[in-house]
Motif scaffolding. Structure first.
Motif, PDB file in Angstrom:
ATOM      1  N   THR A  75       0.836  -1.204   0.000  1.00 56.25           N
ATOM      2  CA  THR A  75       0.000   0.000   0.000  1.00 56.25           C
ATOM      3  C   THR A  75       0.874   1.259   0.000  1.00 56.25           C
ATOM      4  OG1 THR A  75      -0.268   0.052   2.418  1.00 56.25           O
ATOM      5  CG2 THR A  75      -1.956  -1.118   1.150  1.00 56.25           C
ATOM      6  N   LEU A  76       1.963   1.220   0.750  1.00 54.84           N
ATOM      7  CA  LEU A  76       2.865   2.373   0.767  1.00 54.84           C
ATOM      8  C   LEU A  76       3.570   2.559  -0.576  1.00 54.84           C
ATOM      9  CD1 LEU A  76       4.400   1.920   4.324  1.00 54.84           C
ATOM     10  CD2 LEU A  76       2.971   3.839   3.579  1.00 54.84           C
ATOM     11  N   LEU A  77       3.997   1.471  -1.176  1.00 55.81           N
ATOM     12  CA  LEU A  77       4.696   1.552  -2.466  1.00 55.81           C
ATOM     13  C   LEU A  77       3.803   2.054  -3.589  1.00 55.81           C
ATOM     14  CD1 LEU A  77       6.933  -1.631  -2.629  1.00 55.81           C
ATOM     15  CD2 LEU A  77       7.670   0.739  -2.822  1.00 55.81           C
ATOM     16  N   THR A  78       2.609   1.512  -3.658  1.00 56.81           N
ATOM     17  CA  THR A  78       1.723   1.828  -4.786  1.00 56.81           C
ATOM     18  C   THR A  78       0.866   3.060  -4.540  1.00 56.81           C
ATOM     19  OG1 THR A  78      -0.106   0.460  -3.958  1.00 56.81           O
ATOM     20  CG2 THR A  78       1.546  -0.623  -5.388  1.00 56.81           C
ATOM     21  N   GLY A  79       0.627   3.391  -3.288  1.00 59.84           N
ATOM     22  CA  GLY A  79      -0.276   4.491  -2.978  1.00 59.84           C
ATOM     23  C   GLY A  79      -1.742   4.096  -3.076  1.00 59.84           C
ATOM     24  N   ARG A  80      -2.006   2.848  -3.452  1.00 57.20           N
ATOM     25  CA  ARG A  80      -3.388   2.359  -3.545  1.00 57.20           C
ATOM     26  C   ARG A  80      -3.820   1.842  -2.179  1.00 57.20           C
ATOM     27  NH1 ARG A  80      -4.814  -0.455  -9.034  1.00 57.20           N
ATOM     28  NH2 ARG A  80      -6.795   0.149  -8.143  1.00 57.20           N
ATOM     29  N   TRP A  81      -5.046   2.112  -1.805  1.00 53.32           N
ATOM     30  CA  TRP A  81      -5.587   1.709  -0.504  1.00 53.32           C
ATOM     31  C   TRP A  81      -4.699   2.243   0.627  1.00 53.32           C
ATOM     32  CZ3 TRP A  81     -10.264  -0.684  -0.296  1.00 53.32           C
ATOM     33  CH2 TRP A  81     -10.737  -1.233  -1.492  1.00 53.32           C
ATOM     34  N   LEU A  82      -4.116   3.410   0.413  1.00 52.78           N
ATOM     35  CA  LEU A  82      -3.135   3.956   1.347  1.00 52.78           C
ATOM     36  C   LEU A  82      -3.719   4.206   2.742  1.00 52.78           C
ATOM     37  CD1 LEU A  82      -0.232   4.784   1.727  1.00 52.78           C
ATOM     38  CD2 LEU A  82      -0.806   7.036   0.793  1.00 52.78           C
ATOM     39  N   LYS A  83      -4.923   4.735   2.803  1.00 51.98           N
ATOM     40  CA  LYS A  83      -5.520   4.997   4.124  1.00 51.98           C
ATOM     41  C   LYS A  83      -5.737   3.693   4.889  1.00 51.98           C
ATOM     42  CE  LYS A  83      -7.588   9.422   3.006  1.00 51.98           C
ATOM     43  NZ  LYS A  83      -8.809  10.189   2.821  1.00 51.98           N
ATOM     44  N   VAL A  84      -6.186   2.669   4.204  1.00 56.79           N
ATOM     45  CA  VAL A  84      -6.352   1.354   4.846  1.00 56.79           C
ATOM     46  C   VAL A  84      -4.995   0.836   5.302  1.00 56.79           C
ATOM     47  CG1 VAL A  84      -7.034  -1.047   4.467  1.00 56.79           C
ATOM     48  CG2 VAL A  84      -8.440   0.807   3.551  1.00 56.79           C
ATOM     49  N   GLY A  85      -3.996   0.948   4.442  1.00 53.95           N
ATOM     50  CA  GLY A  85      -2.648   0.511   4.790  1.00 53.95           C
ATOM     51  C   GLY A  85      -2.098   1.242   5.995  1.00 53.95           C
ATOM     52  N   LEU A  86      -2.400   2.532   6.100  1.00 55.99           N
ATOM     53  CA  LEU A  86      -1.917   3.316   7.241  1.00 55.99           C
ATOM     54  C   LEU A  86      -2.616   2.918   8.543  1.00 55.99           C
ATOM     55  CD1 LEU A  86      -1.512   6.765   5.492  1.00 55.99           C
ATOM     56  CD2 LEU A  86       0.335   5.345   6.448  1.00 55.99           C
ATOM     57  N   VAL A  87      -3.877   2.532   8.447  1.00 57.80           N
ATOM     58  CA  VAL A  87      -4.569   2.028   9.650  1.00 57.80           C
ATOM     59  C   VAL A  87      -3.923   0.717  10.090  1.00 57.80           C
ATOM     60  CG1 VAL A  87      -6.751   1.082  10.521  1.00 57.80           C
ATOM     61  CG2 VAL A  87      -6.756   3.200   9.183  1.00 57.80           C
ATOM     62  N   VAL A  88      -3.689  -0.180   9.143  1.00 52.09           N
ATOM     63  CA  VAL A  88      -3.021  -1.451   9.463  1.00 52.09           C
ATOM     64  C   VAL A  88      -1.629  -1.172  10.016  1.00 52.09           C
ATOM     65  CG1 VAL A  88      -2.167  -3.632   8.505  1.00 52.09           C
ATOM     66  CG2 VAL A  88      -4.367  -2.710   7.739  1.00 52.09           C
ATOM     67  N   LEU A  89      -0.935  -0.209   9.425  1.00 54.65           N
ATOM     68  CA  LEU A  89       0.400   0.158   9.901  1.00 54.65           C
ATOM     69  C   LEU A  89       0.369   0.667  11.332  1.00 54.65           C
ATOM     70  CD1 LEU A  89       3.415   0.723   9.560  1.00 54.65           C
ATOM     71  CD2 LEU A  89       2.805   2.833   8.351  1.00 54.65           C
ATOM     72  N   SER A  90      -0.630   1.460  11.680  1.00 54.58           N
ATOM     73  CA  SER A  90      -0.695   1.988  13.051  1.00 54.58           C
ATOM     74  C   SER A  90      -0.879   0.863  14.067  1.00 54.58           C
ATOM     75  CB  SER A  90      -1.811   3.030  13.188  1.00 54.58           C
ATOM     76  OG  SER A  90      -3.081   2.449  13.003  1.00 54.58           O
ATOM     77  N   VAL A  91      -1.675  -0.127  13.721  1.00 48.49           N
ATOM     78  CA  VAL A  91      -1.846  -1.284  14.609  1.00 48.49           C
ATOM     79  C   VAL A  91      -0.552  -2.087  14.673  1.00 48.49           C
ATOM     80  CG1 VAL A  91      -3.116  -3.450  14.943  1.00 48.49           C
ATOM     81  CG2 VAL A  91      -4.337  -1.387  14.221  1.00 48.49           C
ATOM     82  N   ALA A  92       0.072  -2.277  13.505  1.00 53.68           N
ATOM     83  CA  ALA A  92       1.333  -3.040  13.461  1.00 53.68           C
ATOM     84  C   ALA A  92       2.426  -2.354  14.271  1.00 53.68           C
ATOM     85  CB  ALA A  92       1.778  -3.218  12.011  1.00 53.68           C
ATOM     86  N   LEU A  93       2.474  -1.024  14.232  1.00 51.36           N
ATOM     87  CA  LEU A  93       3.507  -0.301  14.984  1.00 51.36           C
ATOM     88  C   LEU A  93       3.350  -0.501  16.488  1.00 51.36           C
ATOM     89  CD1 LEU A  93       3.790   2.971  12.882  1.00 51.36           C
ATOM     90  CD2 LEU A  93       5.536   1.194  13.151  1.00 51.36           C
ATOM     91  N   VAL A  94       2.121  -0.587  16.955  1.00 51.24           N
ATOM     92  CA  VAL A  94       1.896  -0.875  18.373  1.00 51.24           C
ATOM     93  C   VAL A  94       2.478  -2.253  18.698  1.00 51.24           C
ATOM     94  CG1 VAL A  94       0.146  -1.321  20.145  1.00 51.24           C
ATOM     95  CG2 VAL A  94      -0.115   0.624  18.589  1.00 51.24           C
ATOM     96  N   GLY A  95       2.196  -3.225  17.831  1.00 53.26           N
ATOM     97  CA  GLY A  95       2.757  -4.557  18.029  1.00 53.26           C
ATOM     98  C   GLY A  95       4.269  -4.571  17.945  1.00 53.26           C
ATOM     99  N   MET A  96       4.816  -3.789  17.012  1.00 53.64           N
ATOM    100  CA  MET A  96       6.270  -3.762  16.838  1.00 53.64           C
ATOM    101  C   MET A  96       6.975  -3.149  18.032  1.00 53.64           C
ATOM    102  SD  MET A  96       6.221  -2.661  12.824  1.00 53.64           S
ATOM    103  CE  MET A  96       7.912  -2.145  12.767  1.00 53.64           C
ATOM    104  N   MET A  97       6.344  -2.189  18.690  1.00 51.28           N
ATOM    105  CA  MET A  97       6.964  -1.526  19.838  1.00 51.28           C
ATOM    106  C   MET A  97       6.669  -2.250  21.167  1.00 51.28           C
ATOM    107  SD  MET A  97       8.688   0.901  18.527  1.00 51.28           S
ATOM    108  CE  MET A  97       9.196   1.694  20.025  1.00 51.28           C
TER     109      MET A  97
END
Length: 146
Positions: A75-97
């Motif tokens: 999603t970050l590379l293509t820019g498609r579904w970017l808002k959805v990807g950023l929501v998933v990323l925010s959840v993943a970052l919590v898990g990563m930290m």
């Protein structure tokens, strides 16, 4: 010359940040599809197991993480579904930290461990994701050429 550089950076720095963040997530995600290829497998298994109260463990935890990171990267590379990807990323970052809270002895036992350094780099991901998200949601980087 300086003004031209500032204008160029204003135009291209955030897209470059989005694409580079996407490449990193895609690379880390794809690695996890190959058993033994990712140095993060053990901490991923421990963290996902702890966060899901043992519901998702072992290989399933690593594959789930691989899928999530790959989707984020695409999603970050293509820019498609970017808002959805950023929501998933925010959840993943919590898990990563979360290993900082869940397993501090493994990260900072007798000083900073290699695993601790691996987790610490995620702070940069948080900052980069915040910039990309801000611009995606309408913030604009502007150049004051005064």
């Amino acid at each position: 010359m300086v003004v031209a550089l500032a204008v160029h950076l204003t135009r291209w720095s955030v897209p470059a940040l989005r694409v580079s963040l996407g490449l990193v997530f895609l690379g880390f995600g794809v690695l996890k599809f190959f058993p033994g290829a990712s140095p993060a497998e053990q901490i991923v298994t421990q963290t996902v197991g702890a966060l899901t109260f043992g519901v998702v463990e072992g290989t399933a935890a690593v594959v789930l993480t691989a899928v999530v990171e790959t989707v984020i990267g695409l999603t970050l590379l293509t820019g498609r579904w970017l808002k959805v990807g950023l929501v998933v990323l925010s959840v993943a970052l919590v898990g990563m930290m979360s290993p900082v809270v869940l397993f501090p002895d493994e990260l900072f036992g007798d000083g900073m461990t290699l695993l601790g350094q691996y987790i610490l780099k995620d702070v940069v991901f948080v900052a980069a994701a915040a910039v990309v998200a801000a611009v995606t949601l309408g913030a604009r980087l502007t150049c004051d050429t005064r």
